[in-house]
Design an enzyme around this catalytic site. Structure first.
Site, PDB file in Angstrom:
ATOM      1  N   ASP A  36       0.808  -1.222   0.000  1.00 23.47           N
ATOM      2  CA  ASP A  36       0.000   0.000   0.000  1.00 23.47           C
ATOM      3  C   ASP A  36       0.844   1.277   0.000  1.00 23.47           C
ATOM      4  O   ASP A  36       0.673   2.134   0.862  1.00 23.47           O
ATOM      5  CB  ASP A  36      -0.924  -0.053   1.237  1.00 23.47           C
ATOM      6  CG  ASP A  36      -1.908   1.094   1.298  1.00 23.47           C
ATOM      7  OD1 ASP A  36      -2.375   1.529   0.236  1.00 23.47           O
ATOM      8  OD2 ASP A  36      -2.195   1.563   2.417  1.00 23.47           O
ATOM      9  N   GLU A  70       3.618  -7.828   7.659  1.00 26.63           N
ATOM     10  CA  GLU A  70       2.382  -8.474   7.201  1.00 26.63           C
ATOM     11  C   GLU A  70       2.595  -9.560   6.151  1.00 26.63           C
ATOM     12  O   GLU A  70       2.158  -9.433   5.008  1.00 26.63           O
ATOM     13  CB  GLU A  70       1.395  -7.417   6.705  1.00 26.63           C
ATOM     14  CG  GLU A  70       0.969  -6.479   7.816  1.00 26.63           C
ATOM     15  CD  GLU A  70      -0.281  -5.676   7.500  1.00 26.63           C
ATOM     16  OE1 GLU A  70      -0.607  -5.541   6.312  1.00 26.63           O
ATOM     17  OE2 GLU A  70      -0.929  -5.199   8.449  1.00 26.63           O
ATOM     18  N   TYR A 128      -6.789  -3.243  12.932  1.00 27.02           N
ATOM     19  CA  TYR A 128      -7.698  -2.200  12.437  1.00 27.02           C
ATOM     20  C   TYR A 128      -9.148  -2.434  12.866  1.00 27.02           C
ATOM     21  O   TYR A 128     -10.068  -2.185  12.094  1.00 27.02           O
ATOM     22  CB  TYR A 128      -7.565  -2.100  10.907  1.00 27.02           C
ATOM     23  CG  TYR A 128      -6.237  -1.494  10.495  1.00 27.02           C
ATOM     24  CD1 TYR A 128      -6.082  -0.107  10.428  1.00 27.02           C
ATOM     25  CD2 TYR A 128      -5.129  -2.294  10.211  1.00 27.02           C
ATOM     26  CE1 TYR A 128      -4.870   0.464  10.075  1.00 27.02           C
ATOM     27  CE2 TYR A 128      -3.909  -1.729   9.852  1.00 27.02           C
ATOM     28  CZ  TYR A 128      -3.787  -0.349   9.789  1.00 27.02           C
ATOM     29  OH  TYR A 128      -2.588   0.216   9.448  1.00 27.02           O
TER      30      TYR A 128
HETATM   31  C1  GCB Z   1      -1.408  -2.275   6.687  1.00 26.99           C
HETATM   32  C2  GCB Z   1      -0.109  -2.143   6.000  1.00 26.99           C
HETATM   33  C3  GCB Z   1       0.180  -0.714   5.555  1.00 26.99           C
HETATM   34  C4  GCB Z   1      -1.097  -0.083   5.008  1.00 26.99           C
HETATM   35  C5  GCB Z   1      -2.144  -0.076   6.096  1.00 26.99           C
HETATM   36  C6  GCB Z   1      -3.456   0.521   5.639  1.00 26.99           C
HETATM   37  O1  GCB Z   1      -1.675  -3.203   7.388  1.00 26.99           O
HETATM   38  O2  GCB Z   1       0.974  -2.640   6.738  1.00 26.99           O
HETATM   39  O3  GCB Z   1       1.189  -0.728   4.596  1.00 26.99           O
HETATM   40  O4  GCB Z   1      -0.874   1.185   4.501  1.00 26.99           O
HETATM   41  O5  GCB Z   1      -2.385  -1.370   6.523  1.00 26.99           O
HETATM   42  O6  GCB Z   1      -3.670   1.707   5.792  1.00 26.99           O
HETATM   43  O7  GCB Z   1      -4.278  -0.227   5.104  1.00 26.99           O
END
Ligand code: GCB
Length: 609
Positions: free
Chosen positions: A169, A422, A478
């Protein structure tokens, strides 16, 4: 021909000089209709600033999003007085693969976009104007780190077109990202220095082991340890030397103290080469569910970051580096992770000086070929997706671990290595993949820092197949964003339950969050605290903080992300990822006030006893 990985950062001393090749270079995208002959200057009038990514300098969508091979070139002269010195051409980083020519002769090849490399160029140099030409590839596939989904097509004339879909990402910025230098050393020179401090806390002293690698003929190596005022505190000699510092000043988080090892190569009573390596004296270890710095339980407060700024892209931007650390300190933060690749050497040196604690991460991101938040199948011990069958990244992974530790081994700011971000740790094959990598890192690091990998949401305590490898359980979570979006009550329960489960299963391992966050559009407000609003971001962080404070072995919060950053296009991204606490231009979002207040009230040590 392979460029040698650079160990010592180039500096000028009484025996060394530096020529800076940064500035405006020629630039050209490779075109398969036209063969490039490196024995002649590049035929192009396009230019590109170095160091910086090429992408956002072009004002041309086609070049910005270009995948494939491209060229840089610059002319330079070498003053006559330097010709008898050993001259080394050094790149801080070129992303992702580089072939380097001097006056048409290949002098170096390096794969891996985030570590330095160099080559001696004396033999190639001529009187007058010289030319350095670099062919670069920004292609990524299943053998590279980061991992990219690669495909290629041909048009009706047989011209190849490459496509890389990032398996991660952030925008695949590329180019000459870090400084280009030619430095001189005498023909006999100091090639590497390893500094390993060992503290005696009862009598406030430290033994400093200093191993130096000298190339050529020296009678002796003499080492002076200088304090922060550059006064000599002790001296020792030999390629395996031991210095003792009494009344030692420790390097502490946000209270840095830097010594210097001045290493002199001696021949016939004369100093032939001298190099100055800065170092801090501090100890790190994990113990009884705590992360100890200098024998006290440390609490991480801070961020996952990116090297990402307007126009420069992933190119070195020192003003932003200084600003970012100042913003962190102002917020009461003490640390960050170099997500998702090793950052510039300039940033690491700055963190040493400023007392910012760093988790140093390899570019191993995207090692996951299937994606679902549904963990019901993954908890099965024989669960397998195709990741570890289809990826072929082990070799690149070993190389980056080697190069990162070689480069950063002496930095006091680095307290832990992150082997990957990840990966498919829930899939059969993960343990076989990661075990040799953790072994390698532990073997290579002279300071024996803790090692971790950063684990994705699906790697629940039940599903993760290799938690026993890590010293710290580092979680990206998250709840309340990708799951339970808008429902912070359920998210709170999930967060609490999972953290308690980790703590129960692994009572000896410290646990921390290396990511948690919510996309937030700066200036978007809502009476109903809706997702994407500044209100929701604040509520999200408050919810998480509340749970963190309940868990004794929870030793740190590094949120996602310090600032908004550029990504590839996608329906979940609005001109990039908007989880920043600051916008991309570093204006604070509303939540910065809440976090500042929280963090300024949390001490660096003994928050969790
Ligand atoms: C994650 C990743 C990171 C992303 C983030 C997101 O788990 O490690 O690279 O930018 O989520 O914002 O989705």
């Amino acid at each position: 021909m392979n460029g040698v990985m650079k160990l010592l950062y180039p500096i000028s001393t009484d025996s060394r000089t530096i020529l800076n090749l940064d500035g405006i270079w020629k630039f050209m995208v490779e075109n398969s209709e036209k063969n490039i002959d490196v024995s002649h200057p590049l035929e192009t009038s396009d230019v590109m600033a170095v160091p910086a990514s090429f992408n956002d300098q072009t004002a041309d969508a086609k070049i910005r999003n270009y995948n494939g091979y491209f060229w840089y070139e610059k002319e330079f002269n070498i003053a006559r007085i330097l010709r008898n010195e050993r001259l080394v051409l050094r790149f801080g980083s070129v992303t992702h693969e580089a072939w380097v020519y001097v006056n048409g002769n290949e002098v170096a090849h390096h794969k891996g976009g985030f570590t330095p490399f160099e080559a001696e160029i004396n033999k190639e140099l001529i009187e007058g104007s010289n030319r350095v030409t670099v062919r670069i590839s920004n292609l990524l596939d299943f053998t590279t780190l980061p991992v990219g989904n690669f495909s290629e097509t041909s048009d009706k004339h047989g011209n190849k077109e490459y496509n890389v879909d990032e398996n991660f990402d952030f925008f695949n910025y590329a180019g000459i990202h870090r400084p280009v230098k030619i430095y001189s050393t005498p023909k006999d020179y100091i090639d590497d220095i390893v500094v390993t401090p060992e503290i005696n806390f009862t009598n406030n002293s430290a033994n400093i082991k200093i191993s130096s690698k000298a190339v050529g003929s020296f009678d002796d190596v003499k080492i002076y340890i200088l304090d922060a005022k550059k006064e000599i505190v002790c001296e020792c000699s030999g390629t395996e030397a031991l210095a003792k510092i009494d009344n030692v000043n420790l390097w502490q988080p946000l209270n840095s103290y830097m010594y210097t090892a001045k290493v002199c190569g001696i021949k016939d009573g004369r100093v032939i080469d001298v190099y100055e390596e800065p170092f801090g004296v501090r100890q790190v270890e994990t113990k009884n569910g705590k992360f100890m710095i200098n024998e006290r339980p440390f609490y991480f407060k801070g961020f996952g970051k990116h090297e990402d700024t307007y126009v420069n892209g992933k190119g070195l931007n020192e003003a932003y580096n200084v600003l970012d650390l100042n913003l962190m300190k102002k917020m009461g933060a003490n640390s960050f992770r170099t997500s998702h690749y090793p950052y510039s050497e300039e940033m690491m040196r700055l963190c040493d000086q400023e007392g910012i604690v760093v988790i140093d991460e390899t570019p191993a991101v995207g090692l996951m070929l299937s994606f679902t938040f549904d963990v019901s199948a993954m908890v099965n011990s024989s669960y397998e997706d195709n990741t570890w069958k289809e990826l072929n990244t082990q070799k690149a992974h070993q190389q980056v671990i080697r190069e990162m530790i070689d480069r950063d081994k002496n930095h006091a700011c680095v307290v832990m290595w992150s082997i990957a971000n990840e990966a498919a740790n829930y899939s059969t094959g993960a343990k076989e993949y990661f075990e040799p990598l953790f072994k390698l890192a532990r073997k290579l690091d002279p300071q024996k820092r803790p090692c971790t990998y950063v684990a994705i949401m699906m790697t629940t305590p039940e599903a993760d197949k290799c938690t026993d490898l890590v010293d710290v359980i580092a979680l990206n979570r998250y709840y309340g964003w990708y799951m339970q979006n808008g429902d912070l009550k359920t998210a709170e329960d999930k967060t609490r339950n999972e953290l308690l489960e980790w703590q129960d299963r692994y009572p000896g391992k410290p646990i921390m969050y290396t990511e948690y966050g919510a996309d937030t559009i700066s200036g978007l407000h809502s009476v109903y605290d809706e997702p994407f609003s500044e209100e929701y971001q604040e509520d999200y962080y408050k919810m998480n903080s509340k749970v963190f404070d309940e868990i004794p072995n929870f030793v740190g919060e590094q949120l996602w992300n310090f600032a908004d950053f550029q990504t590839k296009f996608g329906i979940n991204r609005v001109q990039g990822n908007k989880k920043g606490i600051f916008t991309r231009s570093r204006e604070p979002k509303m939540v910065a006030r809440y976090l500042s207040k929280r963090w300024n009230n949390i001490p660096n040590f003994d928050y969790k006893k």
